[in-house]
Design an enzyme around this catalytic site. Sequence first.
Site, PDB file in Angstrom:
ATOM      1  N   GLU A  43       0.868  -1.164   0.000  1.00  0.00           N
ATOM      2  CA  GLU A  43       0.000   0.000   0.000  1.00  0.00           C
ATOM      3  C   GLU A  43       0.917   1.230   0.000  1.00  0.00           C
ATOM      4  OE1 GLU A  43      -2.749   0.368   3.285  1.00  0.00           O
ATOM      5  OE2 GLU A  43      -3.476   2.277   2.469  1.00  0.00           O
ATOM      6  N   ARG A 268       5.555 -12.712   9.809  1.00  0.00           N
ATOM      7  CA  ARG A 268       6.224 -11.474   9.420  1.00  0.00           C
ATOM      8  C   ARG A 268       7.547 -11.344  10.144  1.00  0.00           C
ATOM      9  NH1 ARG A 268       4.127  -6.313   9.838  1.00  0.00           N
ATOM     10  NH2 ARG A 268       2.296  -7.057   8.777  1.00  0.00           N
ATOM     11  N   LYS A 278       4.361   0.852   9.771  1.00  0.00           N
ATOM     12  CA  LYS A 278       4.474   2.085   8.997  1.00  0.00           C
ATOM     13  C   LYS A 278       3.921   3.277   9.769  1.00  0.00           C
ATOM     14  CE  LYS A 278       3.220   0.057   4.898  1.00  0.00           C
ATOM     15  NZ  LYS A 278       2.554   0.080   3.604  1.00  0.00           N
TER      16      LYS A 278
HETATM   17  P1  ATP Z   1       2.489  -2.104   8.198  1.00  0.00           P
HETATM   18  O1  ATP Z   1       1.607  -3.058   8.971  1.00  0.00           O
HETATM   19  O2  ATP Z   1       3.861  -1.957   8.725  1.00  0.00           O
HETATM   20  O3  ATP Z   1       1.844  -0.818   7.855  1.00  0.00           O
HETATM   21  P2  ATP Z   1       1.637  -3.494   5.902  1.00  0.00           P
HETATM   22  O4  ATP Z   1       1.735  -4.947   5.988  1.00  0.00           O
HETATM   23  O5  ATP Z   1       0.297  -2.922   6.130  1.00  0.00           O
HETATM   24  O6  ATP Z   1       2.737  -2.849   6.837  1.00  0.00           O
HETATM   25  P3  ATP Z   1       1.716  -3.331   3.088  1.00  0.00           P
HETATM   26  O7  ATP Z   1       2.129  -2.219   2.219  1.00  0.00           O
HETATM   27  O8  ATP Z   1       0.307  -3.766   3.070  1.00  0.00           O
HETATM   28  O9  ATP Z   1       2.163  -2.931   4.543  1.00  0.00           O
HETATM   29  O10 ATP Z   1       2.658  -4.590   2.865  1.00  0.00           O
HETATM   30  C1  ATP Z   1       2.941  -5.109   1.621  1.00  0.00           C
HETATM   31  C2  ATP Z   1       3.361  -6.547   1.764  1.00  0.00           C
HETATM   32  O11 ATP Z   1       4.480  -6.652   2.617  1.00  0.00           O
HETATM   33  C3  ATP Z   1       2.273  -7.390   2.356  1.00  0.00           C
HETATM   34  O12 ATP Z   1       2.097  -8.508   1.506  1.00  0.00           O
HETATM   35  C4  ATP Z   1       2.777  -7.802   3.698  1.00  0.00           C
HETATM   36  O13 ATP Z   1       2.408  -9.125   3.956  1.00  0.00           O
HETATM   37  C5  ATP Z   1       4.282  -7.682   3.557  1.00  0.00           C
HETATM   38  N1  ATP Z   1       4.881  -7.289   4.828  1.00  0.00           N
HETATM   39  C6  ATP Z   1       4.634  -6.177   5.539  1.00  0.00           C
HETATM   40  N2  ATP Z   1       5.323  -6.167   6.680  1.00  0.00           N
HETATM   41  C7  ATP Z   1       6.050  -7.305   6.701  1.00  0.00           C
HETATM   42  C8  ATP Z   1       6.982  -7.885   7.629  1.00  0.00           C
HETATM   43  N3  ATP Z   1       7.306  -7.278   8.759  1.00  0.00           N
HETATM   44  N4  ATP Z   1       7.534  -9.075   7.304  1.00  0.00           N
HETATM   45  C9  ATP Z   1       7.223  -9.680   6.153  1.00  0.00           C
HETATM   46  N5  ATP Z   1       6.369  -9.204   5.250  1.00  0.00           N
HETATM   47  C10 ATP Z   1       5.781  -8.026   5.506  1.00  0.00           C
HETATM   48 MG    MG Z   2      -1.177  -3.987   4.828  1.00  0.00          MG
END
Ligand code: ATP
Ligand code: MG
Length: 560
Positions: A43, A268, A278
Amino acid sequence: MSNTERQNNSKEIKPKNFIYEIIDEDLKTNKWNGRVHTRFPPEPNGYLHIGHAKSICLNYGIAEHYGGKFNLRFDDTNPEKEEQEYVDSIIEDVKWLGANFGEKVLYASDYFEQMYNYAVELIKKGKAYVCDLSSEEVTATRGTLTQPGKESPFRNRSVEENLDLFERMRKGEFPNGSKTLRAKIDMASPNLNLRDPIMYRIVHEEHHRQGNAWCIYPTYDWAHGLEDSIEGITHSICTLEFENHRPLYDWFLDELGVYHPQQIEFARLNLSFTVMSKRRLLQLVKDGYVDGWDDPRMPTISGYRRRGYTPGAIKNFTEMIGVAKRDALTNISLLEYAIRDDLNKRAQRAMAVLRPLKIVLTNYEGEEELDAVNNPEDPKAGTRKVKFTKELYIEQTDFMENPPKGYHRLIPGGEVRLRYAYIIKCEEVIKNEKDEVVELRCTYDPETKSGSGRSSKKVKGTIHWVSTKYAVTSEVRLYDRLFTVENPGTKEDWLKTINPNSLEIIENAKLEPLLKNAKPLDKFQFERMGYFCVDTKYAIKEKLVFNRTVTLKDSWVFKK
Ligand code: ATP
Ligand code: MG
């Protein structure tokens, strides 16, 4: 082997994991007609962090391994939080990591029309309805894990009324929050995600790509499975928190009767002494705790790049830690190990004195050029000349008036070897009125030139130095962990655990002249001091600024 044991055994590189086993099996049974197609779906509401790097390396690594395809697709369904700046930075970071996403970047917002049509289909099937409850009321009637939810009074609107209202929602006839489109599933389902989840919200907000074309936006839960379906993704790999959303994605795809990818969840990445969400990273930036998303202390890919990390090291790290089904906290020293391991092989060596102390060799006249090894790990890297003169800088910490036992560097009346040069002896200590040591008078032993084999004299310590006459001055930035606790935010307020000493700026470090022409992101090992990289933000025109990427293994004394 436990997770921690596996992680500690850093030499064990594991490109294969349980996801590979699933794919191997799928290929055997020809489930996807031999196809492997993965994606990374960020995102655009922030910069990418090391957790995202894990996901990118995993997804791209799989596509590469099986000769399949890999998509970069923006999940840009939430106009309030998304910006073009984030889109641009994410593309740059994914490319930098070496993940090849083909010709085109994909955007979920390009599927808005199709998603809308899918929603109309569900309405026609009696599987979705327009609901006038506010978001608070929806939450309040959702029930709990032990109690069923309450059905919305709008749940039994006719198909015609729903079609009409939904169309008018799209046309912009209703204000924000006044209506939603909800799936009609089961308000008593034990899985809360299935209790008539919201599919569309009214948000009168400009979208960074769609402009004002839309004022209704799909929710993540509605959109995400559709995006994977539309793109023909085979293995939709996501983090564990989406495991209990899977029945909902299944429900949507099955009701629509469309192509159905397989979702696979993994744990994760969480790193010690680091925050990864984020929302928190944004707060660190917005409230000025750090100097932007690419601050070298940030766990962002852009921060690591600026700090001197390499894509290869990050990739090795993600392979080293493997992929698991259970959440764990990965020790940040494993990441640092991966960086050292990579830079050790490639970084040019140089001598740099961070906190200079002047020494004068009273019995030395003139100057000469000595041979220094460029990289002992790489025989092809050869040697270079370093200027040796009467006056030199050494590290302040390489001299002690009252040394503890086992201190093998310079002491009054003691001897030490100058790297690539001679053994010197400290004859006199000069102090200022504050009783601080400001200069040392030393003698050198001409018989002890490195490599000459003329003298059998041995000393325990070897220290680095630079010529005062030829040294270049540089700012050097040393970094420590951004947080003082292993798992910020679990016990105390995470903002209170920010390390106040995470950045130390040294203004007048003295470097070997070779470093004068270093360009942003050029990487070096400053002997005994760590790996360093030229900063991209503050190194402008004549001013040199180095960031310390990572310390060395903590060996203070050279083995000869
Ligand atoms: P945050 O929760 O930190 O805002 P998010 O998961 O909402 O991060 P996205 O932009 O939706 O952020 O993430 C894109 C991809 O990255 C998703 O498929 C998610 O599964 C993966 N991802 C995000 N954080 C991690 C992590 N700490 N370890 C592994 N994969 C991750
Ligand atoms: Mg997300």
